[in-house]
Each structure stands twice: as structure tokens, then as C-alpha cells.
Design a protein around this motif. Structure first.
Motif, PDB file in Angstrom:
ATOM      1  N   LEU A 151      43.287  50.969  39.949  1.00  0.00           N
ATOM      2  CA  LEU A 151      41.946  51.470  40.257  1.00  0.00           C
ATOM      3  C   LEU A 151      42.041  52.415  41.451  1.00  0.00           C
ATOM      4  CD1 LEU A 151      40.037  48.049  40.076  1.00  0.00           C
ATOM      5  CD2 LEU A 151      40.159  49.791  38.297  1.00  0.00           C
ATOM      6  N   GLY A 152      42.733  53.502  41.275  1.00  0.00           N
ATOM      7  CA  GLY A 152      42.945  54.433  42.384  1.00  0.00           C
ATOM      8  C   GLY A 152      43.855  53.810  43.415  1.00  0.00           C
ATOM      9  N   SER A 153      43.367  53.649  44.650  1.00  0.00           N
ATOM     10  CA  SER A 153      44.194  53.047  45.703  1.00  0.00           C
ATOM     11  C   SER A 153      44.190  51.516  45.634  1.00  0.00           C
ATOM     12  CB  SER A 153      43.713  53.505  47.084  1.00  0.00           C
ATOM     13  OG  SER A 153      42.390  53.070  47.301  1.00  0.00           O
ATOM     14  N   ASP A 154      43.375  50.947  44.751  1.00  0.00           N
ATOM     15  CA  ASP A 154      43.308  49.500  44.572  1.00  0.00           C
ATOM     16  C   ASP A 154      44.034  49.102  43.290  1.00  0.00           C
ATOM     17  OD1 ASP A 154      41.621  49.437  46.806  1.00  0.00           O
ATOM     18  OD2 ASP A 154      39.811  49.466  45.577  1.00  0.00           O
ATOM     19  N   THR A 155      44.392  47.832  43.217  1.00  0.00           N
ATOM     20  CA  THR A 155      44.977  47.257  42.010  1.00  0.00           C
ATOM     21  C   THR A 155      44.190  46.017  41.653  1.00  0.00           C
ATOM     22  OG1 THR A 155      47.179  48.040  42.639  1.00  0.00           O
ATOM     23  CG2 THR A 155      47.078  46.310  40.977  1.00  0.00           C
ATOM     24  N   ALA A 156      43.838  45.878  40.379  1.00  0.00           N
ATOM     25  CA  ALA A 156      43.125  44.689  39.920  1.00  0.00           C
ATOM     26  C   ALA A 156      44.094  43.788  39.171  1.00  0.00           C
ATOM     27  CB  ALA A 156      41.966  45.074  39.017  1.00  0.00           C
ATOM     28  N   TYR A 157      44.004  42.494  39.447  1.00  0.00           N
ATOM     29  CA  TYR A 157      44.718  41.473  38.694  1.00  0.00           C
ATOM     30  C   TYR A 157      43.658  40.752  37.877  1.00  0.00           C
ATOM     31  CZ  TYR A 157      48.783  41.974  41.841  1.00  0.00           C
ATOM     32  OH  TYR A 157      49.855  42.441  42.553  1.00  0.00           O
ATOM     33  N   ASP A 158      43.715  40.898  36.556  1.00  0.00           N
ATOM     34  CA  ASP A 158      42.741  40.291  35.653  1.00  0.00           C
ATOM     35  C   ASP A 158      43.352  39.077  34.969  1.00  0.00           C
ATOM     36  OD1 ASP A 158      41.039  42.353  36.315  1.00  0.00           O
ATOM     37  OD2 ASP A 158      41.078  43.317  34.346  1.00  0.00           O
ATOM     38  N   TYR A 159      42.743  37.927  35.196  1.00  0.00           N
ATOM     39  CA  TYR A 159      43.164  36.681  34.553  1.00  0.00           C
ATOM     40  C   TYR A 159      42.135  36.346  33.481  1.00  0.00           C
ATOM     41  CZ  TYR A 159      46.407  35.940  38.430  1.00  0.00           C
ATOM     42  OH  TYR A 159      47.427  36.069  39.348  1.00  0.00           O
ATOM     43  N   THR A 160      42.561  36.238  32.225  1.00  0.00           N
ATOM     44  CA  THR A 160      41.682  35.841  31.137  1.00  0.00           C
ATOM     45  C   THR A 160      41.801  34.329  30.983  1.00  0.00           C
ATOM     46  OG1 THR A 160      41.952  37.963  30.042  1.00  0.00           O
ATOM     47  CG2 THR A 160      41.145  36.149  28.691  1.00  0.00           C
ATOM     48  N   LEU A 161      40.662  33.645  31.120  1.00  0.00           N
ATOM     49  CA  LEU A 161      40.635  32.179  31.098  1.00  0.00           C
ATOM     50  C   LEU A 161      39.601  31.697  30.091  1.00  0.00           C
ATOM     51  CD1 LEU A 161      40.617  31.772  34.983  1.00  0.00           C
ATOM     52  CD2 LEU A 161      42.602  31.555  33.485  1.00  0.00           C
ATOM     53  N   LYS A 162      39.816  30.489  29.557  1.00  0.00           N
ATOM     54  CA  LYS A 162      38.882  29.910  28.583  1.00  0.00           C
ATOM     55  C   LYS A 162      37.744  29.180  29.266  1.00  0.00           C
ATOM     56  CE  LYS A 162      41.323  29.453  24.344  1.00  0.00           C
ATOM     57  NZ  LYS A 162      41.538  28.657  23.174  1.00  0.00           N
ATOM     58  N   LEU A 163      36.591  29.270  28.629  1.00  0.00           N
ATOM     59  CA  LEU A 163      35.417  28.498  29.026  1.00  0.00           C
ATOM     60  C   LEU A 163      35.343  27.241  28.170  1.00  0.00           C
ATOM     61  CD1 LEU A 163      33.086  31.572  29.288  1.00  0.00           C
ATOM     62  CD2 LEU A 163      33.575  30.010  31.162  1.00  0.00           C
ATOM     63  N   ASN A 164      34.461  26.317  28.517  1.00  0.00           N
ATOM     64  CA  ASN A 164      34.319  25.062  27.770  1.00  0.00           C
ATOM     65  C   ASN A 164      33.982  25.274  26.301  1.00  0.00           C
ATOM     66  OD1 ASN A 164      34.896  23.600  30.054  1.00  0.00           O
ATOM     67  ND2 ASN A 164      32.760  23.304  30.605  1.00  0.00           N
ATOM     68  N   ASP A 165      33.280  26.361  25.980  1.00  0.00           N
ATOM     69  CA  ASP A 165      32.889  26.612  24.587  1.00  0.00           C
ATOM     70  C   ASP A 165      33.942  27.427  23.825  1.00  0.00           C
ATOM     71  OD1 ASP A 165      32.631  29.166  25.628  1.00  0.00           O
ATOM     72  OD2 ASP A 165      30.481  29.319  25.255  1.00  0.00           O
ATOM     73  N   ASP A 166      35.153  27.524  24.380  1.00  0.00           N
ATOM     74  CA  ASP A 166      36.290  28.255  23.798  1.00  0.00           C
ATOM     75  C   ASP A 166      36.139  29.770  23.825  1.00  0.00           C
ATOM     76  OD1 ASP A 166      37.999  26.121  23.376  1.00  0.00           O
ATOM     77  OD2 ASP A 166      37.176  25.695  21.392  1.00  0.00           O
ATOM     78  N   SER A 167      35.050  30.285  24.402  1.00  0.00           N
ATOM     79  CA  SER A 167      34.983  31.720  24.644  1.00  0.00           C
ATOM     80  C   SER A 167      35.843  31.990  25.876  1.00  0.00           C
ATOM     81  CB  SER A 167      33.535  32.170  24.865  1.00  0.00           C
ATOM     82  OG  SER A 167      32.998  31.580  26.026  1.00  0.00           O
ATOM     83  N   THR A 168      35.973  33.245  26.252  1.00  0.00           N
ATOM     84  CA  THR A 168      36.804  33.574  27.413  1.00  0.00           C
ATOM     85  C   THR A 168      36.020  34.365  28.445  1.00  0.00           C
ATOM     86  OG1 THR A 168      37.644  35.627  26.437  1.00  0.00           O
ATOM     87  CG2 THR A 168      38.944  33.616  26.051  1.00  0.00           C
ATOM     88  N   GLY A 169      36.557  34.347  29.638  1.00  0.00           N
ATOM     89  CA  GLY A 169      36.021  35.142  30.727  1.00  0.00           C
ATOM     90  C   GLY A 169      37.183  35.742  31.495  1.00  0.00           C
ATOM     91  N   THR A 170      36.864  36.651  32.384  1.00  0.00           N
ATOM     92  CA  THR A 170      37.889  37.293  33.204  1.00  0.00           C
ATOM     93  C   THR A 170      37.606  37.025  34.675  1.00  0.00           C
ATOM     94  OG1 THR A 170      38.261  39.039  31.575  1.00  0.00           O
ATOM     95  CG2 THR A 170      38.940  39.507  33.845  1.00  0.00           C
ATOM     96  N   LEU A 171      38.647  36.636  35.376  1.00  0.00           N
ATOM     97  CA  LEU A 171      38.629  36.473  36.825  1.00  0.00           C
ATOM     98  C   LEU A 171      39.441  37.630  37.377  1.00  0.00           C
ATOM     99  CD1 LEU A 171      38.131  34.879  39.459  1.00  0.00           C
ATOM    100  CD2 LEU A 171      40.132  33.493  38.870  1.00  0.00           C
ATOM    101  N   ARG A 172      38.768  38.543  38.093  1.00  0.00           N
ATOM    102  CA  ARG A 172      39.420  39.757  38.597  1.00  0.00           C
ATOM    103  C   ARG A 172      39.507  39.719  40.118  1.00  0.00           C
ATOM    104  NH1 ARG A 172      37.989  45.873  36.931  1.00  0.00           N
ATOM    105  NH2 ARG A 172      39.660  45.374  35.483  1.00  0.00           N
ATOM    106  N   PHE A 173      40.722  39.975  40.618  1.00  0.00           N
ATOM    107  CA  PHE A 173      40.947  40.135  42.045  1.00  0.00           C
ATOM    108  C   PHE A 173      41.302  41.594  42.284  1.00  0.00           C
ATOM    109  CE2 PHE A 173      42.120  35.786  41.024  1.00  0.00           C
ATOM    110  CZ  PHE A 173      41.365  35.080  41.949  1.00  0.00           C
ATOM    111  N   ILE A 174      40.534  42.274  43.122  1.00  0.00           N
ATOM    112  CA  ILE A 174      40.868  43.642  43.492  1.00  0.00           C
ATOM    113  C   ILE A 174      41.641  43.568  44.796  1.00  0.00           C
ATOM    114  CG2 ILE A 174      39.990  45.919  44.126  1.00  0.00           C
ATOM    115  CD1 ILE A 174      37.689  45.425  42.191  1.00  0.00           C
ATOM    116  N   ILE A 175      42.866  44.095  44.747  1.00  0.00           N
ATOM    117  CA  ILE A 175      43.802  44.021  45.867  1.00  0.00           C
ATOM    118  C   ILE A 175      43.958  45.407  46.485  1.00  0.00           C
ATOM    119  CG2 ILE A 175      46.164  43.396  46.546  1.00  0.00           C
ATOM    120  CD1 ILE A 175      44.752  41.012  45.293  1.00  0.00           C
ATOM    121  N   ASN A 176      43.904  45.458  47.814  1.00  0.00           N
ATOM    122  CA  ASN A 176      44.143  46.693  48.551  1.00  0.00           C
ATOM    123  C   ASN A 176      45.004  46.342  49.752  1.00  0.00           C
ATOM    124  OD1 ASN A 176      43.328  48.650  50.880  1.00  0.00           O
ATOM    125  ND2 ASN A 176      42.819  49.717  48.985  1.00  0.00           N
ATOM    126  N   ASN A 177      46.110  47.043  49.911  1.00  0.00           N
ATOM    127  CA  ASN A 177      47.053  46.794  51.015  1.00  0.00           C
ATOM    128  C   ASN A 177      47.465  45.322  51.102  1.00  0.00           C
ATOM    129  OD1 ASN A 177      47.141  49.495  51.901  1.00  0.00           O
ATOM    130  ND2 ASN A 177      45.237  49.199  53.033  1.00  0.00           N
TER     131      ASN A 177
END
Length: 167
Positions: free
Chosen positions: A118-144
Motif C-alpha cells: 500500500l505505497g509506503s505501507d504493507t498490509a498483512y491480511d489474515y483470512t479467518l473463519k467465523l462461527n457460521d463458516d463464513s470468513t472475515g479478514t483481519l488486516r494489519f497495516i505496517i509502517n516502519n
């Protein structure tokens, strides 16, 4: 020793500052797809119990966004659909927050992530399951080497448009 109100972080206008439950709400979240104890799928009344009264709210196509001291929360169909951290006080279930170092994220959530530039940032996207078996994303935007922002959102089913998932 009983905690005093100065020992416990406060994230909202009406939450009990002296409550140990309030202090540890992020650690007691039902899901890793959460911030400050609020999980995807939670209803507004539960969010109010945890965070107090919102500072403001705005209606947008596809839902309503509520702004709290440490989080912005989007509701779709009356449930939490998207969470975005605003301060260091907003923590994941594993305690990661603004200012956490990259190695803490990797220790807490592992190496199974999608790396996004993401330009000068980097995102780490973790795809995780919810209780209903759908998924969500947990994103950490990292800078320096440090967490700059955290976002959690529900992924759309493969048959739905992916445009709604894009931050």
C-alpha cells in the motif's frame, strides 16, 4: 489488590471505567475477528454495552457507521460488518494494537497471511473463519516495522461482488 479507575483504559463515554471486564474486553472477545472486544456479527446493543455511546453516526449506502473513541464500526443488516482502529487502545483478541511491532503480529497470528503493498505501507491480511463458516479478514497495516492501523471486515461470498471487500 483492586484496580482503580486510573489503571483501566477507557474507550467510550459511558462504559464503567472501574470494571475489570471493561479493561479486558478485547481479550475476552468471541473471535479473532474483533477489535476492543467487538466482533463481526455483534448487534448495536452489545456494542453500546461494551463501548458506551458513540460520538457520531453516519448513514452510507450499505449500512450505518458509528464512530467511538477508539473505533469506527460499520453495521450492515443490523450487525457489525467492519471495524477500524483509530487509537492504540483498540486491541485485537491477542493484544495487538497501534504501535505493536511486526514480530508481535507474526508471533500472535502466524505466517499464513497475504501481503499487500500500500505505497509506503504493507498490509498483512489474515483470512479467518467465523462461527457460521463464513470468513472475515483481519488486516494489519505496517509502517516502519510497527502496526499503524487495524481493520476487520466480513468477506463477501464468492458469488457476491468483491468490490465491497476492498478497503
Amino acid at each position: 489488590v483492586e484496580a482503580t479507575s486510573t489503571d483501566i483504559p477507557f474507550t467510550g463515554e459511558s462504559r464503567d471505567k472501574g470494571s475489570v471486564a471493561a479493561m479486558n474486553s478485547w481479550a475476552n472477545a468471541e473471535s479473532d475477528l474483533s477489535l476492543e472486544g467487538v466482533s463481526l456479527g455483534d448487534k448495536l446493543d452489545k456494542v453500546h454495552e461494551m463501548l458506551g455511546t458513540e460520538l457520531s453516526s453516519t448513514g452510507r449506502v450499505g449500512g450505518q457507521t458509528y464512530s467511538f473513541t477508539d473505533l469506527d464500526i460499520r453495521f450492515r443488516n443490523d450487525v457489525v460488518d467492519d471495524l477500524t482502529s483509530k487509537t492504540e487502545e483498540a486491541r485485537t483478541k491477542k493484544g495487538i494494537h497501534h504501535g505493536s511491532i511486526e514480530d508481535e503480529v507474526l508471533q500472535a497470528y502466524g505466517q499464513e497471511f497475504k501481503k499487500v503493498s500500500l505505497g509506503s505501507d504493507t498490509a498483512y491480511d489474515y483470512t479467518l473463519k467465523l462461527n457460521d463458516d463464513s470468513t472475515g479478514t483481519l488486516r494489519f497495516i505496517i509502517n516502519n516495522g510497527k502496526v499503524k492501523s487495524i481493520r476487520v471486515w466480513r468477506n463477501m461470498p464468492a458469488s457476491a461482488s468483491t468490490a465491497a471487500n476492498t478497503p
